[in-house]
Write a protein that holds these residues in place. Structure first.
Motif, PDB file in Angstrom:
ATOM      1  N   PHE A 109       0.982  -1.179  -0.052  1.00 45.25           N
ATOM      2  CA  PHE A 109      -0.046  -0.071   0.066  1.00 45.25           C
ATOM      3  C   PHE A 109       0.894   1.179  -0.093  1.00 45.25           C
ATOM      4  CE2 PHE A 109      -2.282   3.546   2.145  1.00 45.25           C
ATOM      5  CZ  PHE A 109      -3.423   3.471   1.428  1.00 45.25           C
ATOM      6  N   GLN A 110       0.885   2.002  -1.153  1.00 44.10           N
ATOM      7  CA  GLN A 110       1.774   3.016  -1.411  1.00 44.10           C
ATOM      8  C   GLN A 110       1.095   4.412  -1.415  1.00 44.10           C
ATOM      9  OE1 GLN A 110       5.868   3.223  -3.133  1.00 44.10           O
ATOM     10  NE2 GLN A 110       4.499   3.543  -4.905  1.00 44.10           N
ATOM     11  N   THR A 111       1.536   5.664  -0.994  1.00 44.79           N
ATOM     12  CA  THR A 111       1.095   6.773  -1.218  1.00 44.79           C
ATOM     13  C   THR A 111       1.905   7.598  -2.182  1.00 44.79           C
ATOM     14  OG1 THR A 111       1.994   7.546   0.858  1.00 44.79           O
ATOM     15  CG2 THR A 111      -0.381   6.928   0.814  1.00 44.79           C
ATOM     16  N   TRP A 112       1.248   8.427  -2.745  1.00 45.25           N
ATOM     17  CA  TRP A 112       2.138   9.419  -3.943  1.00 45.25           C
ATOM     18  C   TRP A 112       2.709  10.326  -3.218  1.00 45.25           C
ATOM     19  CZ3 TRP A 112       4.397   6.885  -7.055  1.00 45.25           C
ATOM     20  CH2 TRP A 112       5.037   7.325  -8.569  1.00 45.25           C
ATOM     21  N   GLY A 113       3.993  10.349  -2.529  1.00 43.64           N
ATOM     22  CA  GLY A 113       4.336  11.434  -1.769  1.00 43.64           C
ATOM     23  C   GLY A 113       3.648  10.916  -0.401  1.00 43.64           C
ATOM     24  N   PHE A 114       4.284  11.732   0.827  1.00 43.09           N
ATOM     25  CA  PHE A 114       3.685  11.518   2.057  1.00 43.09           C
ATOM     26  C   PHE A 114       3.384  12.881   2.669  1.00 43.09           C
ATOM     27  CE2 PHE A 114       7.646  12.244   4.479  1.00 43.09           C
ATOM     28  CZ  PHE A 114       8.535  12.079   3.390  1.00 43.09           C
ATOM     29  N   THR A 115       4.084  13.902   2.218  1.00 41.61           N
ATOM     30  CA  THR A 115       3.518  15.222   3.088  1.00 41.61           C
ATOM     31  C   THR A 115       2.982  16.069   2.075  1.00 41.61           C
ATOM     32  OG1 THR A 115       4.564  17.224   3.997  1.00 41.61           O
ATOM     33  CG2 THR A 115       6.166  15.950   2.687  1.00 41.61           C
ATOM     34  N   ASP A 116       2.025  16.981   2.536  1.00 46.19           N
ATOM     35  CA  ASP A 116       1.183  17.962   1.985  1.00 46.19           C
ATOM     36  C   ASP A 116       2.298  19.039   1.188  1.00 46.19           C
ATOM     37  OD1 ASP A 116      -1.152  16.584   2.086  1.00 46.19           O
ATOM     38  OD2 ASP A 116      -1.960  17.684   3.646  1.00 46.19           O
ATOM     39  N   LYS A 117       3.505  19.024   1.768  1.00 42.42           N
ATOM     40  CA  LYS A 117       4.285  20.204   1.380  1.00 42.42           C
ATOM     41  C   LYS A 117       4.866  19.645  -0.021  1.00 42.42           C
ATOM     42  CE  LYS A 117       8.473  22.076   3.289  1.00 42.42           C
ATOM     43  NZ  LYS A 117       9.621  21.991   4.229  1.00 42.42           N
ATOM     44  N   TYR A 118       4.841  18.682  -0.349  1.00 39.92           N
ATOM     45  CA  TYR A 118       5.464  18.201  -1.820  1.00 39.92           C
ATOM     46  C   TYR A 118       4.490  17.150  -2.239  1.00 39.92           C
ATOM     47  CZ  TYR A 118       9.770  19.853   0.429  1.00 39.92           C
ATOM     48  OH  TYR A 118      10.711  20.640   0.989  1.00 39.92           O
ATOM     49  N   SER A 119       3.480  17.835  -3.269  1.00 42.84           N
ATOM     50  CA  SER A 119       2.536  16.742  -3.882  1.00 42.84           C
ATOM     51  C   SER A 119       2.250  17.321  -5.199  1.00 42.84           C
ATOM     52  CB  SER A 119       1.260  16.622  -2.889  1.00 42.84           C
ATOM     53  OG  SER A 119       0.160  16.277  -3.961  1.00 42.84           O
ATOM     54  N   TRP A 120       2.200  16.449  -6.071  1.00 40.37           N
ATOM     55  CA  TRP A 120       1.883  17.043  -7.497  1.00 40.37           C
ATOM     56  C   TRP A 120       0.484  17.447  -7.724  1.00 40.37           C
ATOM     57  CZ3 TRP A 120      -1.605  14.553 -11.468  1.00 40.37           C
ATOM     58  CH2 TRP A 120      -2.431  13.633 -10.752  1.00 40.37           C
ATOM     59  N   ILE A 121      -0.451  17.241  -6.747  1.00 40.17           N
ATOM     60  CA  ILE A 121      -2.133  17.749  -6.927  1.00 40.17           C
ATOM     61  C   ILE A 121      -2.040  19.185  -7.230  1.00 40.17           C
ATOM     62  CG2 ILE A 121      -4.215  17.605  -5.955  1.00 40.17           C
ATOM     63  CD1 ILE A 121      -3.550  14.995  -6.673  1.00 40.17           C
ATOM     64  N   PRO A 122      -1.636  19.974  -6.151  1.00 38.26           N
ATOM     65  CA  PRO A 122      -1.763  21.505  -6.341  1.00 38.26           C
ATOM     66  C   PRO A 122      -1.425  21.940  -7.732  1.00 38.26           C
ATOM     67  CG  PRO A 122      -0.892  21.108  -4.293  1.00 38.26           C
ATOM     68  CD  PRO A 122      -0.766  19.754  -5.079  1.00 38.26           C
ATOM     69  N   GLY A 123      -0.237  21.605  -8.244  1.00 37.70           N
ATOM     70  CA  GLY A 123       0.296  21.818  -9.744  1.00 37.70           C
ATOM     71  C   GLY A 123      -0.696  21.594 -10.738  1.00 37.70           C
ATOM     72  N   TYR A 124      -1.106  20.178 -10.705  1.00 36.94           N
ATOM     73  CA  TYR A 124      -1.817  19.685 -11.603  1.00 36.94           C
ATOM     74  C   TYR A 124      -3.334  20.319 -11.600  1.00 36.94           C
ATOM     75  CZ  TYR A 124      -4.538  15.959 -14.030  1.00 36.94           C
ATOM     76  OH  TYR A 124      -5.259  15.119 -14.941  1.00 36.94           O
ATOM     77  N   THR A 125      -3.921  20.534 -10.459  1.00 33.28           N
ATOM     78  CA  THR A 125      -5.257  21.273 -10.593  1.00 33.28           C
ATOM     79  C   THR A 125      -5.117  22.953 -10.447  1.00 33.28           C
ATOM     80  OG1 THR A 125      -5.393  21.004  -7.816  1.00 33.28           O
ATOM     81  CG2 THR A 125      -6.142  18.969  -9.216  1.00 33.28           C
ATOM     82  N   LYS A 126      -4.230  23.336 -10.520  1.00 29.97           N
ATOM     83  CA  LYS A 126      -3.846  24.698 -10.684  1.00 29.97           C
ATOM     84  C   LYS A 126      -4.539  25.348  -9.311  1.00 29.97           C
ATOM     85  CE  LYS A 126      -4.215  25.653 -15.497  1.00 29.97           C
ATOM     86  NZ  LYS A 126      -4.422  24.474 -16.211  1.00 29.97           N
ATOM     87  N   GLY A 127      -4.111  24.626  -8.119  1.00 24.54           N
ATOM     88  CA  GLY A 127      -4.268  24.988  -6.862  1.00 24.54           C
ATOM     89  C   GLY A 127      -5.604  25.008  -6.372  1.00 24.54           C
ATOM     90  N   THR A 128      -6.568  24.407  -6.928  1.00 25.89           N
ATOM     91  CA  THR A 128      -7.969  24.064  -6.478  1.00 25.89           C
ATOM     92  C   THR A 128      -8.068  22.921  -5.879  1.00 25.89           C
ATOM     93  OG1 THR A 128      -8.438  22.791  -8.651  1.00 25.89           O
ATOM     94  CG2 THR A 128      -8.926  25.157  -8.537  1.00 25.89           C
ATOM     95  N   LYS A 129      -6.911  22.160  -5.814  1.00 26.58           N
ATOM     96  CA  LYS A 129      -6.964  20.798  -4.885  1.00 26.58           C
ATOM     97  C   LYS A 129      -5.730  20.606  -4.401  1.00 26.58           C
ATOM     98  CE  LYS A 129     -11.021  18.361  -6.501  1.00 26.58           C
ATOM     99  NZ  LYS A 129     -11.588  17.229  -7.329  1.00 26.58           N
ATOM    100  N   GLY A 130      -5.575  20.013  -2.941  1.00 26.33           N
ATOM    101  CA  GLY A 130      -4.256  19.809  -2.445  1.00 26.33           C
ATOM    102  C   GLY A 130      -4.696  19.007  -1.165  1.00 26.33           C
ATOM    103  N   MET A 131      -3.713  18.997  -0.069  1.00 22.20           N
ATOM    104  CA  MET A 131      -3.557  18.221   1.230  1.00 22.20           C
ATOM    105  C   MET A 131      -4.096  16.837   1.040  1.00 22.20           C
ATOM    106  SD  MET A 131      -5.416  21.423   3.453  1.00 22.20           S
ATOM    107  CE  MET A 131      -4.877  22.930   3.608  1.00 22.20           C
TER     108      MET A 131
END
Ligand code: G3I
Length: 366
Positions: A310-332
């Motif tokens: 069971f693996q997560t794509w990163g582990f800290t909200d400090k570094y995650s591809w999600i904010p960049g990919y969603t133009k800041g509309t999603k994260g955490m």
């Protein structure tokens, strides 16, 4: 007060001595993972390993790592003649120092390929040689260090057809229009390069039963029947809509895949939450929803012996591809916040692991 403190220390020391377990007083994800026999992983950026909190959280909580980008073509092969193994090697060194397994990602993908490859106007013979050489060089370099590879990543589209790819489309490696033939070739080269590594196919939106997961299932079934080497399927689990509706049949999918004799890994789990313009959470209650989604996926995996990571794509909200990919509309989207404090989702995952460790056992599987 002093006496009470002394007494507590004595009790704790006694527990450690009796159980022989120095860490069981504060069990981390990996402690439970080790107990149950499941790998708990995170995608990692090797350049962040010099950050104390990043490295210590990683080492404390996970027994597996995977480079988020460092072993992809564009990163590892800046030009045709050069292989840049340095960041990948750094991750391997870190993993070995902390008794972690390393999962490799990825050898064949239509994305994140270097410009020299994409613009090179190569013939199918040249592309075929390049891919064979790449798989062989990279896998041999990491033989004995990387235990499993995503050999092919995201080859299917949502309807179960094939994504466009430099490796598939004409000229490709010479198998355009021949369905899974180019994947088969890649898996065969991979087995030859490192016979001991586990070979995975990895994809997103294929967690539940749908057209894409049906196509993956059919390919694995066909490969197994014909002796084409494949050992596992990676289900990414990027969950975007804060609901388990689309993945409600995850357990059924894991069951049918493992029944074919392959392992399943949850490879890239995250669940982005809606953020306002300032990057703040819009609904506080989303943290609970997020926790329930992780709980659902972790339970589905842990219930079956054939689901081994069971693996997560990163582990800290400090570094995650999600904010960049969603133009800041999603994260955490991950287990720890930007200060490395555990979130409700961390507690939910730990609880699922703890319950398993307390004797509920693992289900059937290969
Ligand atoms: O390396 C360059 C750097 O030199 C440059 O300064 C910087 C400026 O933007 O870009 C850097 O490259 C970025 C790279 O991540 C490393 O940070 C790319 O632009 C960016 O496209 C790349 O995105 C990654 C993406 O895969 C493509 O490789 C994401 O971090 C990574 O999370 C994402 O991971 C994929 C999995 O491999 C497969 N499944 C889906 C998952 C999410 O998309």
């Amino acid at each position: 007060m002093l006496h009470a403190k002394k007494f507590l220390t004595l009790i704790l020391t006694a527990i450690v001595l009796v159980t022989g377990c120095s860490r069981c007083l504060a069990q981390s994800l990996r402690d439970y993972g080790d107990k149950i026999g499941i790998l708990i992983g995170a995608a990692v950026n090797p350049s962040k390993l010099t950050e104390d909190a990043y490295a210590s959280t990683l080492a404390r909580e996970f027994n597996m790592v995977e480079p988020e980008n460092a072993m992809k073509w564009a990163a590892i092969r800046p030009d045709q003649k050069t292989f840049n193994f340095k960041p990948g090697d750094q991750l391997v060194t870190f993993a070995q120092a902390h008794r972690m397994k390393v999962r490799g990602h990825c050898l064949v993908w239509q994305k994140y390929n270097p410009a020299w490859l994409m613009n090179g106007r190569f013939t199918s013979e040249q592309l075929s040689d390049l891919l064979r050489e790449h798989i062989s060089t990279v896998m041999k370099h990491y033989a004995g260090q990387v235990f499993a590879w995503d050999v092919v990543n995201e080859a299917f589209d949502a309807s179960g057809g094939f994504e466009h790819s430099i490796w598939y489309d004409s000229p490709g490696i010479g198998m355009a229009g021949k369905g899974t033939a180019y994947l088969e070739q890649a898996f065969r080269w991979a087995r030859m390069a490192d016979p001991k590594a586990l070979l995975f196919y990895n994809d997103y939106d294929a967690e539940g039963l749908n057209a894409k997961s049906n196509a993956i299932y059919a390919m694995v079934k066909d490969f197994k029947r014909r002796g084409v080497p494949i050992d596992g399927v990676g289900l990414q689990a990027h969950i975007f809509n804060l609901s388990t509706k689309e993945i409600s049949s995850l357990s059924d999918n894991i069951t049918r895949l493992t029944a074919l004799g392959v392992e399943v890994h949850i490879t890239e789990m995250d669940a982005g939450l809606p953020l306002d313009r300032k990057g703040n959470l819009i609904n506080g209650s989303d943290l609970t929803k997020q926790a329930e989604i992780y709980r659902f996926v972790a339970k589905a995996c842990l219930q079956q012996r054939g689901c081994t990571a069971f693996q997560t794509w990163g582990f800290t909200d400090k570094y995650s591809w999600i904010p960049g990919y969603t133009k800041g509309t999603k994260g955490m989207a991950l287990l720890f916040d930007e200060t490395y404090a555990p979130k409700p989702v961390y507690n939910a995952l730990r609880e699922v692991l703890q319950q398993r460790a307390q004797g509920l056992g693992r289900g059937a599987g290969p």
